[in-house]
Design an enzyme around this catalytic site. Structure first.
Site, PDB file in Angstrom:
ATOM      1  N   ASP A 116       0.851  -1.188   0.000  1.00  0.00           N
ATOM      2  CA  ASP A 116       0.000   0.000   0.000  1.00  0.00           C
ATOM      3  C   ASP A 116       0.890   1.243   0.000  1.00  0.00           C
ATOM      4  O   ASP A 116       2.042   1.189   0.415  1.00  0.00           O
ATOM      5  CB  ASP A 116      -0.854   0.040   1.277  1.00  0.00           C
ATOM      6  N   ARG A 166      -1.937  -0.555  -8.403  1.00  0.00           N
ATOM      7  CA  ARG A 166      -3.305  -0.174  -8.022  1.00  0.00           C
ATOM      8  C   ARG A 166      -3.337   1.349  -8.067  1.00  0.00           C
ATOM      9  O   ARG A 166      -2.501   2.008  -7.431  1.00  0.00           O
ATOM     10  CB  ARG A 166      -3.618  -0.633  -6.593  1.00  0.00           C
TER      11      ARG A 166
HETATM   12  P1  FDA Z   1     -14.001  10.209  -3.995  1.00  0.00           P
HETATM   13  O1  FDA Z   1     -13.423  10.401  -2.620  1.00  0.00           O
HETATM   14  O2  FDA Z   1     -13.787  11.260  -4.994  1.00  0.00           O
HETATM   15  O3  FDA Z   1     -15.542   9.917  -3.848  1.00  0.00           O
HETATM   16  C1  FDA Z   1     -16.384   9.642  -4.954  1.00  0.00           C
HETATM   17  C2  FDA Z   1     -17.632   8.956  -4.454  1.00  0.00           C
HETATM   18  O4  FDA Z   1     -17.291   7.677  -3.926  1.00  0.00           O
HETATM   19  C3  FDA Z   1     -18.327   9.663  -3.294  1.00  0.00           C
HETATM   20  O5  FDA Z   1     -19.198  10.645  -3.757  1.00  0.00           O
HETATM   21  C4  FDA Z   1     -19.051   8.516  -2.634  1.00  0.00           C
HETATM   22  O6  FDA Z   1     -20.217   8.191  -3.340  1.00  0.00           O
HETATM   23  C5  FDA Z   1     -18.078   7.372  -2.793  1.00  0.00           C
HETATM   24  N1  FDA Z   1     -17.175   7.238  -1.615  1.00  0.00           N
HETATM   25  C6  FDA Z   1     -15.869   7.535  -1.570  1.00  0.00           C
HETATM   26  N2  FDA Z   1     -15.359   7.278  -0.337  1.00  0.00           N
HETATM   27  C7  FDA Z   1     -16.368   6.819   0.392  1.00  0.00           C
HETATM   28  C8  FDA Z   1     -16.491   6.372   1.730  1.00  0.00           C
HETATM   29  N3  FDA Z   1     -15.449   6.358   2.573  1.00  0.00           N
HETATM   30  N4  FDA Z   1     -17.708   5.978   2.155  1.00  0.00           N
HETATM   31  C9  FDA Z   1     -18.766   5.970   1.308  1.00  0.00           C
HETATM   32  N5  FDA Z   1     -18.717   6.365   0.038  1.00  0.00           N
HETATM   33  C10 FDA Z   1     -17.545   6.788  -0.425  1.00  0.00           C
HETATM   34  N6  FDA Z   1      -5.202   5.505  -0.574  1.00  0.00           N
HETATM   35  C11 FDA Z   1      -3.870   5.657  -0.361  1.00  0.00           C
HETATM   36  O7  FDA Z   1      -3.407   6.778  -0.155  1.00  0.00           O
HETATM   37  N7  FDA Z   1      -3.045   4.561  -0.357  1.00  0.00           N
HETATM   38  C12 FDA Z   1      -3.495   3.322  -0.604  1.00  0.00           C
HETATM   39  O8  FDA Z   1      -2.713   2.350  -0.602  1.00  0.00           O
HETATM   40  C13 FDA Z   1      -4.890   3.142  -0.856  1.00  0.00           C
HETATM   41  N8  FDA Z   1      -5.423   1.921  -1.124  1.00  0.00           N
HETATM   42  C14 FDA Z   1      -6.742   1.820  -1.530  1.00  0.00           C
HETATM   43  C15 FDA Z   1      -7.253   0.603  -1.943  1.00  0.00           C
HETATM   44  C16 FDA Z   1      -8.551   0.522  -2.441  1.00  0.00           C
HETATM   45  C17 FDA Z   1      -9.070  -0.799  -2.922  1.00  0.00           C
HETATM   46  C18 FDA Z   1      -9.363   1.689  -2.510  1.00  0.00           C
HETATM   47  C19 FDA Z   1     -10.745   1.646  -3.076  1.00  0.00           C
HETATM   48  C20 FDA Z   1      -8.870   2.876  -2.060  1.00  0.00           C
HETATM   49  C21 FDA Z   1      -7.576   2.967  -1.543  1.00  0.00           C
HETATM   50  N9  FDA Z   1      -7.079   4.168  -1.079  1.00  0.00           N
HETATM   51  C22 FDA Z   1      -5.720   4.273  -0.819  1.00  0.00           C
HETATM   52  C23 FDA Z   1      -7.985   5.291  -0.760  1.00  0.00           C
HETATM   53  C24 FDA Z   1      -8.131   6.259  -1.908  1.00  0.00           C
HETATM   54  O9  FDA Z   1      -6.945   6.971  -2.089  1.00  0.00           O
HETATM   55  C25 FDA Z   1      -9.277   7.263  -1.642  1.00  0.00           C
HETATM   56  O10 FDA Z   1      -8.981   7.988  -0.487  1.00  0.00           O
HETATM   57  C26 FDA Z   1     -10.637   6.640  -1.484  1.00  0.00           C
HETATM   58  O11 FDA Z   1     -10.821   5.538  -2.332  1.00  0.00           O
HETATM   59  C27 FDA Z   1     -11.728   7.660  -1.802  1.00  0.00           C
HETATM   60  O12 FDA Z   1     -11.620   8.119  -3.129  1.00  0.00           O
HETATM   61  P2  FDA Z   1     -12.589   7.671  -4.334  1.00  0.00           P
HETATM   62  O13 FDA Z   1     -11.741   7.448  -5.508  1.00  0.00           O
HETATM   63  O14 FDA Z   1     -13.356   6.469  -3.910  1.00  0.00           O
HETATM   64  O15 FDA Z   1     -13.512   8.855  -4.667  1.00  0.00           O
END
Ligand code: FDA
Length: 289
Positions: A116, A166
């Site tokens: 990660d 990823r």
């Molecule tokens: P964004 O935050 O822009 O949100 C878009 C939409 O997604 C929201 O409107 C909502 O609908 C939904 N959503 C997002 N987060 C939500 C939550 N917590 N609860 C409910 N709904 C939510 N980061 C990092 O720095 N190092 C890492 O190693 C990882 N590893 C990782 C693995 C996996 C499998 C995932 C999915 C994510 C990570 N992350 C991570 C976290 C990533 O950087 C990020 O902070 C979160 O995924 C939130 O960003 P989104 O891309 O989902 O969209």
């Protein structure tokens, strides 16, 4: 707050929305259930910033058990770990030894270890360690954060060596000198980099719950006639379960990140910070149940 929450039954109940359980057995059970629903899993034993060699080596042993249990139960799962959890702040060479043993173990049982990505202070060390472990043992990959300016170059560097990526947006607080301060730019960079990864020939994970972005990537994959197994979507346990199921139904690959363990507080707080509406959501469900 952290020690109170982690030990209180109320805290544990709250966290159960995003954390699959306190024990490995509970996490394996959740993984089995997700596999049955057609989703792959990556298991994460929660913990970060360990301060002693003893703690780091103990965590390494737990990950070795996780890899063994996955093989024994025939689960469709790999593991994700954090370098600070493996003693990076204590002794980077020791951390590399611990993680190296895990990647070597994974290479014997056809599995995979994801490093990660943490805050920007660890970016270069994480990329460089992934490169060394990949060259030495094979099944190691890491995470790229679309909010960092350097990520575009790092992606070329990793893809050039066939290292699995990823791609996420990034979850840590970073200064504007290193990361796009505006969400619109992070989202734009995410889409651009995702398309680069998807057409690279290296199997990559698109980690986001952003429905608009997911739609765009599906459209792009279809337009480019990419086979549906050329990449996968990745999402967090308990987040947008509706979307996870819908993607599986449409035939896309989905992997769910399944965190477990008693050290859930920092992970849980990052999930709330990402989407403050979750606080209300959790409170409503808590009182409803
Ligand atoms: P964004 O935050 O822009 O949100 C878009 C939409 O997604 C929201 O409107 C909502 O609908 C939904 N959503 C997002 N987060 C939500 C939550 N917590 N609860 C409910 N709904 C939510 N980061 C990092 O720095 N190092 C890492 O190693 C990882 N590893 C990782 C693995 C996996 C499998 C995932 C999915 C994510 C990570 N992350 C991570 C976290 C990533 O950087 C990020 O902070 C979160 O995924 C939130 O960003 P989104 O891309 O989902 O969209």
């Amino acid at each position: 707050m952290r020690s109170f929450s982690e030990s209180s039954p109320i805290g544990k109940r709250m966290s159960s929305r995003f954390v699959a359980g306190m024990t490995l057995d509970e996490a394996l059970h959740a993984s089995d259930e997700l596999n049955r629903q057609g989703m792959a899993v990556t298991l994460d034993a929660l913990g970060e910033s360990v301060l002693s060699e003893e703690h780091a080596r103990r965590t390494g042993k737990l990950y070795a058990q996780m890899l063994e249990a996955i093989a024994l139960r025939g689960l469709n799962a790999n593991v994700s770990l954090k370098l600070t959890q493996m003693g990076m702040d204590v002794d980077p060479l020791m951390a590399e030894e611990v993680v190296g043993e895990l990647v070597e173990q994974a290479s014997h049982i056809d599995n995979f270890v994801r490093l990660d990505m943490e805050g920007s202070g660890y970016t270069e060390a994480t990329v460089a360690m992934t490169e060394r472990l990949h060259a030495k043992f094979g099944p190691a990959g890491t995470v790229m954060q679309a909010y960092l300016y350097r990520t575009e170059q790092d992606i070329e560097r990793l893809l050039g060596q066939g290292i699995r990526i990823r791609l996420c947006k990034g979850a840590y607080k970073e200064p504007a000198s290193l990361a796009f301060p505006d969400k619109i730019d992070v989202d734009g960079n995410y889409v651009k980099l995702a398309k680069r990864c998807m057409t690279s020939g290296v199997f990559c994970g698109m980690a986001t719950h952003d429905e608009k972005i997911i739609e765009e990537l599906k459209r792009f994959a279809t337009e480019k006639k990419l086979p549906k197994n050329a990449f996968e979507f990745q999402m967090l346990y308990g987040v947008r379960r509706d979307l996870q199921r819908a993607l599986v139904k449409q035939g896309w690959g989905v992997r769910v990140y399944v965190p477990f363990g008693p050290e859930w507080y920092p992970y849980f707080m990052r999930r709330l910070a990402e989407r403050p509406a979750n606080v209300l959501f959790l409170a409503k469900n808590f009182f409803r149940n």
